[in-house]
Design an enzyme around this catalytic site. Structure first.
Site, short mmCIF file in Angstrom:
data_model
loop_
_atom_site.label_atom_id
_atom_site.label_comp_id
_atom_site.label_asym_id
_atom_site.label_seq_id
_atom_site.Cartn_x
_atom_site.Cartn_y
_atom_site.Cartn_z
N HIS A 1 -6.50 -5.99 -2.42
CA HIS A 1 -7.30 -6.13 -1.21
C HIS A 1 -7.57 -7.59 -0.87
CE1 HIS A 1 -9.03 -1.75 -1.20
NE2 HIS A 1 -7.72 -1.81 -0.99
N THR A 2 -6.95 -8.48 -1.59
CA THR A 2 -6.98 -9.88 -1.18
C THR A 2 -6.12 -10.11 0.05
OG1 THR A 2 -6.71 -12.17 -1.94
CG2 THR A 2 -5.04 -10.60 -2.64
N ASP B 1 7.88 8.81 -6.25
CA ASP B 1 9.06 9.60 -5.91
C ASP B 1 9.47 9.51 -4.45
OD1 ASP B 1 7.02 11.01 -4.72
OD2 ASP B 1 7.29 12.86 -5.89
N VAL C 1 0.40 10.08 -5.73
CA VAL C 1 0.53 11.49 -5.34
C VAL C 1 1.81 12.05 -5.98
CG1 VAL C 1 0.68 13.11 -3.43
CG2 VAL C 1 -0.62 10.98 -3.16
N ASN D 1 -4.02 8.91 4.73
CA ASN D 1 -2.83 8.27 5.31
C ASN D 1 -2.79 8.27 6.83
OD1 ASN D 1 -1.87 7.81 2.71
ND2 ASN D 1 -0.63 9.66 2.67
N GLY E 1 3.42 11.08 -8.48
CA GLY E 1 4.30 10.09 -9.06
C GLY E 1 5.09 9.30 -8.03
N ARG F 1 0.82 -1.21 0.00
CA ARG F 1 0.00 0.00 0.00
C ARG F 1 0.86 1.26 0.00
NH1 ARG F 1 -3.34 2.30 4.48
NH2 ARG F 1 -5.13 3.37 3.54
N GLU G 1 2.88 14.09 3.38
CA GLU G 1 1.72 13.25 3.04
C GLU G 1 1.29 12.32 4.17
OE1 GLU G 1 2.81 11.30 -0.64
OE2 GLU G 1 3.66 13.17 -1.38
N ASP H 1 -4.40 -14.29 -3.41
CA ASP H 1 -5.15 -15.17 -4.32
C ASP H 1 -6.32 -14.39 -4.92
OD1 ASP H 1 -7.09 -15.03 -2.27
OD2 ASP H 1 -6.40 -16.91 -1.36
N SER I 1 7.88 10.39 -1.89
CA SER I 1 7.42 11.53 -1.08
C SER I 1 6.57 11.10 0.11
CB SER I 1 6.65 12.53 -1.95
OG SER I 1 5.56 11.90 -2.59
N HIS J 1 0.27 4.43 -2.45
CA HIS J 1 0.02 5.78 -1.96
C HIS J 1 1.13 6.73 -2.36
CE1 HIS J 1 -3.46 5.42 1.08
NE2 HIS J 1 -3.50 4.38 0.27
N ASP J 2 2.31 6.21 -2.60
CA ASP J 2 3.40 7.05 -3.11
C ASP J 2 3.15 7.44 -4.56
OD1 ASP J 2 5.93 8.37 -3.13
OD2 ASP J 2 6.83 6.62 -4.07
#
Length: 320
Positions: free
Chosen positions: A192-193, A73, A69, A93, A71, A61, A87, A247, A75, A65-66
């Protein structure tokens, strides 16, 4: 005629720019400068997941999330300073993204092996891949050569990461804005598995929505009270059947109306535009994992800093 020629030149220049940016990323970027990179990262990720299986989803994740936002990078890893709000405390977050200590440990090990060479953004990309593989998912060749941002934007994080209340059109639109297709979006949602969600992210669904299997709703309500502020951080698995195995059970759960988040169930509305993709993935794990790996590679290409842009941080939490 002149106008058409001018537009053609601009189009060619833009495509050339994209091609150059992506050409600077390669799977063997650190082959000579840090030959022990992959083994160093993997050993630390394995230890972290062995200690807590949920950590694999958290590390995956972080990469998402990187990249969403400004690209890929690095951040998302920056701590707040007197000069900017980063962030980490953005709405999507705060009290949610985790695994920063694991990234610190990986960075420290990598710095010991090859100081000043590997970016935190690339560490996030490798760590995401390794987490998926360790939990039984597919592997892919990670494109490398990203550099780290020197700043971060809390406002951008608030506006860029799709919230769990998103409807299908909003999800499609957000992914499309970043060059990702609807199929990419559905495949990536299969992450989300693995992992868990906080009560605050699914409270409205379990009390207000009708396309949720009743027994599951009652089970979730037993430890996610209706009143906001009560049990907000209580966790529930996103995939009830196998929350630590990568899965295709996530897609099977959507067909059974047991998607935990509103945004999850939006992928299968029994008449929605992405129903057929969900059915396909529920019937074929190999199709899902292949498409997921392809989507991860595409996501990793979102606006990377390369060449002389950005920097190689010594500490992932702060600019040099």
């Amino acid at each position: 005629m002149a106008s058409s020629s001018f537009i053609a030149i601009l189009t060619f220049a833009f495509l050339l720019f994209l091609g150059t940016t992506r050409a600077q990323l390669s799977t063997n970027f650190y082959s000579n400068s840090c030959p022990r990179l992959f083994s160093t990262v993997k050993s630390t990720v394995q230890s972290a997941i062995k200690n807590e299986a949920r950590m694999g989803a958290s590390l995956l994740r972080l990469h998402f999330h990187d990249c969403f936002v400004n690209g890929c990078d690095g951040s998302v890893l920056l701590d707040d300073t007197a000069n900017f709000k980063g962030e980490k405390n953005a709405v999507p977050n705060q009290n949610s993204v985790r695994g920063f200590n694991v990234i610190d440990n990986i960075k420290s090990a990598v710095e010991n092996a090859c100081p000043g060479v590997v970016s935190c953004a690339d560490i996030l990309a490798i760590t995401a891949r390794d987490s998926v593989v360790i939990l039984g998912g597919p592997s892919w060749n990670v494109q490398l050569g990203r550099r780290d941002a020197r700043t971060a934007s809390q406002a951008a994080a608030n506006n860029s990461i799709p919230p769990p209340t998103s409807n299908l059109n909003q999800l499609i639109s957000r992914f499309s804005a970043l060059g990702l297709s609807t199929k990419d979006m559905v495949a990536f949602s299969g992450s989300h598995t693995i992992g868990h969600a906080r009560c605050t992210t699914f409270r409205a669904r379990i009390y207000n929505e009708t396309n949720l299997e009743s027994t599951l709703a009652q089970t979730r309500q037993s430890y996610c009270p209706r009143t906001a502020g009560s049990g907000d951080n209580n966790l529930a698995p996103l995939d009830l059947q196998s929350p630590t195995a990568f899965d295709n059970n996530y897609y099977k759960s959507l067909i059974q109306n047991t998607g935990l988040l509103h945004s999850d169930q939006q992928l299968f509305l029994n008449g929605g535009s992405t129903d057929s993709i969900v059915r396909g993935y529920s019937n074929s794990q190999s199709t899902f994992t292949s498409d997921f790996a392809a989507a991860m590679i595409k996501m990793g290409d979102i606006n990377p800093l390369t060449g002389s842009n950005g920097e190689i941080r010594k500490n992932c939490r702060k600019p040099n």
